[in-house]
Scaffold this active site. Structure first.
Site, short mmCIF file in Angstrom:
data_model
loop_
_atom_site.label_atom_id
_atom_site.label_comp_id
_atom_site.label_asym_id
_atom_site.label_seq_id
_atom_site.Cartn_x
_atom_site.Cartn_y
_atom_site.Cartn_z
NE ARG A 22 -3.66 -2.06 2.73
CZ ARG A 22 -3.28 -3.29 3.39
NH1 ARG A 22 -2.08 -3.54 3.72
NH2 ARG A 22 -4.44 -4.26 3.39
CE LYS A 40 -7.95 -0.43 4.97
NZ LYS A 40 -8.64 -0.70 3.65
CG HIS A 42 -5.58 0.64 -3.54
ND1 HIS A 42 -4.69 0.41 -2.26
CD2 HIS A 42 -6.49 -0.33 -3.34
CE1 HIS A 42 -5.18 -0.46 -1.66
NE2 HIS A 42 -6.33 -1.16 -2.12
NE ARG A 95 -3.28 -3.91 -0.83
CZ ARG A 95 -2.86 -4.91 -0.12
NH1 ARG A 95 -1.65 -4.95 -0.29
NH2 ARG A 95 -3.55 -5.63 0.70
CG HIS A 122 -5.93 -9.14 1.45
ND1 HIS A 122 -5.08 -8.89 0.40
CD2 HIS A 122 -6.99 -8.39 1.11
CE1 HIS A 122 -5.49 -8.00 -0.59
NE2 HIS A 122 -6.77 -7.57 -0.20
CE1 TYR A 124 -6.71 -7.31 -5.92
CE2 TYR A 124 -7.75 -8.32 -3.95
CZ TYR A 124 -7.17 -7.26 -4.43
OH TYR A 124 -7.21 -6.10 -3.88
#
Length: 217
Positions: free
Chosen positions: A98, A123, A177, A180, A203, A212
């Site tokens: 990120r 995050k 973003h 990413r 994640h 994805y």
């Protein structure tokens, strides 16, 4: 309203109304925060509540949005960085990190011999190690260190520089973003498993990665 006056039906009405003006994903995040607040009040602050009022609330399902891939001609340009923000963008594309993680990356967080970057400020609050490709390492070597930071730019400075960079190259509607998103999609293309991608991307739930694995080409 006092805490002991609030019940699940109050929140259910609020959620149902909020869905008319906000995306389900936004409502899910706020509902999760409220749930944690009540859990903390009950478990740690001694609030005399029989149960968390959010326990019986029906939370909306998160919409599954497809990942739009970055066109090959833009990828080609990103792979020929001529400026510092270009190097940072390539680093993001190669690592899937990120913007805030790249901005806070320090010299001591990088092991060039092992080709690993240690993300200590993420995050979700969980540290992780991210493997670096030769292109990612080259981007680091091409950068000038400032105040111990690998790229010497704050998150906001990267955002502003990226806006100028994409306008210069006419990269319309391309967010930083999105780099990413593209990086994670490429990880699946290379044959990495969901568990392996999760360790690299940070994640915490498998469901977040399904889109994805079937990204639009």
């Amino acid at each position: 309203m006092q805490l002991n006056q609030i019940n699940g039906s109050d929140f259910q009405v609020w959620i149902n109304q909020r869905l008319n003006t906000h995306r389900p994903s936004s409502t899910i995040r706020v509902a999760g925060m409220i749930t944690r607040v009540f859990n903390t009040a009950i478990k740690f602050w001694g609030y005399p509540l029989v149960e968390n009022p959010m326990a019986r609330v029906v939370i909306p399902r998160a919409e599954i949005t497809s990942i739009k891939r970055i066109p090959s001609e833009i990828i080609a340009t990103l792979n020929r960085p001529q400026t510092k923000i270009g190097q940072i963008a390539l680093f993001a594309l190669e690592t899937g990190m990120r913007r805030s993680e790249i901005a806070s990356l320090k010299i001591q967080d990088v092991n060039l011999d092992a080709a690993l970057a240690h993300v200590t400020h993420s995050k979700n609050g969980f540290a992780r190690y991210v493997p670096m490709s030769r292109k990612a390492i080259a981007a680091i070597n091409s950068s000038s260190v400032s105040d111990g930071l690998v790229f010497g730019m704050s998150s906001n400075a990267i955002r502003l520089a990226w806006d100028r960079y994409k306008n210069h190259h006419n990269f319309e509607n391309l967010r930083f973003h999105d780099l990413r998103h593209e990086a994670i999609s490429q990880m699946f293309e290379k044959g990495l498993t969901v568990a392996e991608v999760s360790m690299i991307s940070g994640h915490r739930t498998v469901s977040q990665l399904f889109r994805y694995a079937h990204a639009d080409v």
